[in-house]
Design a protein around this motif. Structure first.
Motif, PDB file in Angstrom:
ATOM      1  N   GLY A 106      -6.287  -2.621  -0.080  1.00 20.29           N
ATOM      2  CA  GLY A 106      -6.728  -1.246  -0.277  1.00 20.29           C
ATOM      3  C   GLY A 106      -8.062  -0.900   0.345  1.00 20.29           C
ATOM      4  O   GLY A 106      -8.496   0.262   0.286  1.00 20.29           O
ATOM      5  N   GLN A 157       2.123   7.796   4.772  1.00 20.72           N
ATOM      6  CA  GLN A 157       0.940   7.339   4.071  1.00 20.72           C
ATOM      7  C   GLN A 157       0.282   6.217   4.876  1.00 20.72           C
ATOM      8  O   GLN A 157       0.971   5.482   5.589  1.00 20.72           O
ATOM      9  CB  GLN A 157       1.321   6.829   2.683  1.00 20.72           C
ATOM     10  CG  GLN A 157       1.965   7.869   1.796  1.00 20.72           C
ATOM     11  CD  GLN A 157       2.563   7.267   0.538  1.00 20.72           C
ATOM     12  OE1 GLN A 157       2.290   6.121   0.180  1.00 20.72           O
ATOM     13  NE2 GLN A 157       3.399   8.035  -0.138  1.00 20.72           N
ATOM     14  N   ALA A 179      -0.672   3.351   3.949  1.00 19.24           N
ATOM     15  CA  ALA A 179      -0.040   2.067   3.617  1.00 19.24           C
ATOM     16  C   ALA A 179       1.243   1.869   4.415  1.00 19.24           C
ATOM     17  O   ALA A 179       1.535   0.760   4.892  1.00 19.24           O
ATOM     18  CB  ALA A 179       0.261   1.995   2.116  1.00 19.24           C
ATOM     19  N   GLN A 180       2.022   2.930   4.572  1.00 19.96           N
ATOM     20  CA  GLN A 180       3.265   2.823   5.336  1.00 19.96           C
ATOM     21  C   GLN A 180       2.984   2.524   6.812  1.00 19.96           C
ATOM     22  O   GLN A 180       3.733   1.768   7.449  1.00 19.96           O
ATOM     23  CB  GLN A 180       4.071   4.119   5.194  1.00 19.96           C
ATOM     24  CG  GLN A 180       4.632   4.328   3.795  1.00 19.96           C
ATOM     25  CD  GLN A 180       5.286   5.682   3.632  1.00 19.96           C
ATOM     26  OE1 GLN A 180       4.694   6.714   3.974  1.00 19.96           O
ATOM     27  NE2 GLN A 180       6.508   5.696   3.116  1.00 19.96           N
ATOM     28  N   THR A 189       2.839  -4.744  -4.868  1.00 19.96           N
ATOM     29  CA  THR A 189       2.470  -3.691  -5.801  1.00 19.96           C
ATOM     30  C   THR A 189       3.033  -4.047  -7.163  1.00 19.96           C
ATOM     31  O   THR A 189       4.055  -4.724  -7.265  1.00 19.96           O
ATOM     32  CB  THR A 189       2.994  -2.305  -5.365  1.00 19.96           C
ATOM     33  OG1 THR A 189       2.512  -1.315  -6.283  1.00 19.96           O
ATOM     34  CG2 THR A 189       4.517  -2.257  -5.339  1.00 19.96           C
ATOM     35  N   HIS A 212       3.258  -1.372  -9.218  1.00 18.53           N
ATOM     36  CA  HIS A 212       3.583  -0.002  -9.606  1.00 18.53           C
ATOM     37  C   HIS A 212       4.960   0.375  -9.080  1.00 18.53           C
ATOM     38  O   HIS A 212       5.174   0.404  -7.865  1.00 18.53           O
ATOM     39  CB  HIS A 212       2.531   0.969  -9.064  1.00 18.53           C
ATOM     40  CG  HIS A 212       1.132   0.652  -9.514  1.00 18.53           C
ATOM     41  ND1 HIS A 212       0.675   0.944 -10.776  1.00 18.53           N
ATOM     42  CD2 HIS A 212       0.110   0.054  -8.865  1.00 18.53           C
ATOM     43  CE1 HIS A 212      -0.582   0.547 -10.894  1.00 18.53           C
ATOM     44  NE2 HIS A 212      -0.947  -0.007  -9.749  1.00 18.53           N
ATOM     45  N   GLU A 213       5.863   0.680  -9.985  1.00 23.17           N
ATOM     46  CA  GLU A 213       7.232   0.989  -9.581  1.00 23.17           C
ATOM     47  C   GLU A 213       7.288   2.142  -8.582  1.00 23.17           C
ATOM     48  O   GLU A 213       8.097   2.122  -7.654  1.00 23.17           O
ATOM     49  CB  GLU A 213       8.082   1.329 -10.811  1.00 23.17           C
ATOM     50  CG  GLU A 213       8.390   0.137 -11.698  1.00 23.17           C
ATOM     51  CD  GLU A 213       9.247   0.518 -12.892  1.00 23.17           C
ATOM     52  OE1 GLU A 213      10.042   1.475 -12.751  1.00 23.17           O
ATOM     53  OE2 GLU A 213       9.127  -0.123 -13.947  1.00 23.17           O
ATOM     54  N   GLU A 214       6.422   3.120  -8.746  1.00 24.19           N
ATOM     55  CA  GLU A 214       6.482   4.293  -7.882  1.00 24.19           C
ATOM     56  C   GLU A 214       6.121   3.968  -6.432  1.00 24.19           C
ATOM     57  O   GLU A 214       6.485   4.702  -5.514  1.00 24.19           O
ATOM     58  CB  GLU A 214       5.581   5.415  -8.418  1.00 24.19           C
ATOM     59  CG  GLU A 214       4.088   5.112  -8.404  1.00 24.19           C
ATOM     60  CD  GLU A 214       3.596   4.385  -9.655  1.00 24.19           C
ATOM     61  OE1 GLU A 214       2.365   4.321  -9.835  1.00 24.19           O
ATOM     62  OE2 GLU A 214       4.425   3.872 -10.425  1.00 24.19           O
ATOM     63  N   ARG A 215       5.404   2.854  -6.226  1.00 21.97           N
ATOM     64  CA  ARG A 215       5.036   2.490  -4.853  1.00 21.97           C
ATOM     65  C   ARG A 215       6.067   1.583  -4.192  1.00 21.97           C
ATOM     66  O   ARG A 215       6.005   1.349  -2.981  1.00 21.97           O
ATOM     67  CB  ARG A 215       3.666   1.796  -4.850  1.00 21.97           C
ATOM     68  CG  ARG A 215       2.532   2.749  -5.178  1.00 21.97           C
ATOM     69  CD  ARG A 215       1.194   2.071  -5.082  1.00 21.97           C
ATOM     70  NE  ARG A 215       0.154   2.884  -5.701  1.00 21.97           N
ATOM     71  CZ  ARG A 215      -0.981   2.408  -6.185  1.00 21.97           C
ATOM     72  NH1 ARG A 215      -1.220   1.098  -6.137  1.00 21.97           N
ATOM     73  NH2 ARG A 215      -1.885   3.198  -6.709  1.00 21.97           N
ATOM     74  N   SER A 243       8.035   3.728  -1.586  1.00 21.58           N
ATOM     75  CA  SER A 243       7.282   4.158  -0.400  1.00 21.58           C
ATOM     76  C   SER A 243       6.959   2.976   0.514  1.00 21.58           C
ATOM     77  O   SER A 243       6.973   3.111   1.742  1.00 21.58           O
ATOM     78  CB  SER A 243       5.996   4.885  -0.807  1.00 21.58           C
ATOM     79  OG  SER A 243       5.129   4.032  -1.526  1.00 21.58           O
ATOM     80  N   ASN A 244       6.712   1.802  -0.064  1.00 20.14           N
ATOM     81  CA  ASN A 244       6.376   0.634   0.758  1.00 20.14           C
ATOM     82  C   ASN A 244       7.553   0.126   1.576  1.00 20.14           C
ATOM     83  O   ASN A 244       7.361  -0.530   2.615  1.00 20.14           O
ATOM     84  CB  ASN A 244       5.850  -0.503  -0.121  1.00 20.14           C
ATOM     85  CG  ASN A 244       4.414  -0.291  -0.553  1.00 20.14           C
ATOM     86  OD1 ASN A 244       3.750   0.637  -0.108  1.00 20.14           O
ATOM     87  ND2 ASN A 244       3.931  -1.147  -1.444  1.00 20.14           N
TER      88      ASN A 244
END
Length: 286
Positions: free
Chosen positions: A204, A222, A224-225, A242, A244-247, A250-251
């Motif tokens: 990060g 993003q 990160a992507q 991660t 975090h499920e929400e990421r 996107s990853n």
């Protein structure tokens, strides 16, 4: 989501997804669920280690997914990695530590890949570890073996060893645009060894880099992507992590665009050497 990770073929013929979920610093209590949720969105590659103390949780997540739909969810489609921790180097220690790892993940039957976590011991112990790993492959309980955090001299040590019967398939090292490790990468590729990039998101620390943010805006992605895609386009197997499920989604949602060669060049800093993790064992001499 536009696609899933492609498979790369290792030097022993085994296939591995080009993108996996890193499990470093993922608490055992959260590992089973994050692995299960990752499988649901398309991940098929998980990177654990004895040091991480979450091998059992990873296996639980895989087992839950396998049992959910036995007809379509197959063990052969999931790639699980663990690593031999440094104090376990040496022939007997390695045999015992992998026996313990197999017990932790017994529900999944075998381990797809075992890496030597770092070279931090000495030549005799490292080669004793490699001897043990070769035997485990021949026994069928481990499918592939490789190394992690190895510099060129450490890899040469194995390749020049007269008892080497199985070549490393992978060297997993910290890599990102500010830490390109060209010498290690070139040596590995010249010798048919795939390179895995861990901490591709710089933990990060560079996600707000102005040049990176500009490129991310250009592609509607993003930062990160963009970093994950950079690793893939550079030919690496990439391991974003991660909890975090929400990421998770996107990853892995990085297969509907291609960064131009010009932009790849612009965001690659070969002259820099920024280590974002707390160690760099590739420089270890001993």
């Amino acid at each position: 989501m536009s696609g899933l990770p492609q498979l790369k073929t290792l030097n022993n013929g085994v296939q591995i997804p080009e993108l996996g979920l890193g499990l470093w610093q993922t608490p055992e209590s959260k590992t089973a669920n994050i692995v299960y949720e990752a499988l649901k969105v398309g991940y098929r590659h998980f990177d654990s280690a004895q040091w991480y103390a979450n091998e059992k949780g990873a296996a639980k997540g895989i087992i839950r997914w396998l049992k959910e739909d036995p007809k379509n969810h197959k063990r052969k489609d999931v790639f699980f990695t663990t690593k031999v921790k440094d104090p376990s180097h040496g022939y007997e220690n390695t045999k015992q530590s992998i026996k313990e790892s197999l017990e932790q993940v017994k529900g999944i039957g075998y381990i797809d890949l075992v890496l030597v976590h770092s070279p931090q011991s000495n030549k005799n112990l490292r080669l004793g570890t490699w001897k043990a790993l070769q035997e485990l492959v021949n026994e069928g309980v481990v499918k592939s073996i490789g190394v992690s955090n190895y510099g060129v001299p450490h890899i040469q040590e194995i390749l020049k060893w007269d008892e080497m019967t199985i070549k490393p398939v992978i060297n997993q090292v910290e890599i990102n645009p500010w830490l390109t490790r060209k010498e290690i990468v070139n040596f590995c590729h010249k010798n048919g060894i795939e390179v895995e990039a861990y901490s591709p998101l710089t933990r990060g620390k560079r996600l707000n880099d102005p040049a990176l943010m500009k490129i991310a805006k250009k592609y509607g992605k993003q930062p990160a992507q963009i970093l994950i895609k950079w690793s893939i386009q550079k030919g690496f197997i990439v391991l974003p992590k991660t909890t975090h499920e929400e990421r998770l989604l996107s990853n892995i949602d990085v297969f509907d665009f291609t960064i131009s060669d010009e932009d790849i060049t612009q965001m690659t800093y070969d002259d820099e050497y920024q280590v974002f993790c707390s160690w760099d064992p590739t420089t270890y001499r001993g």
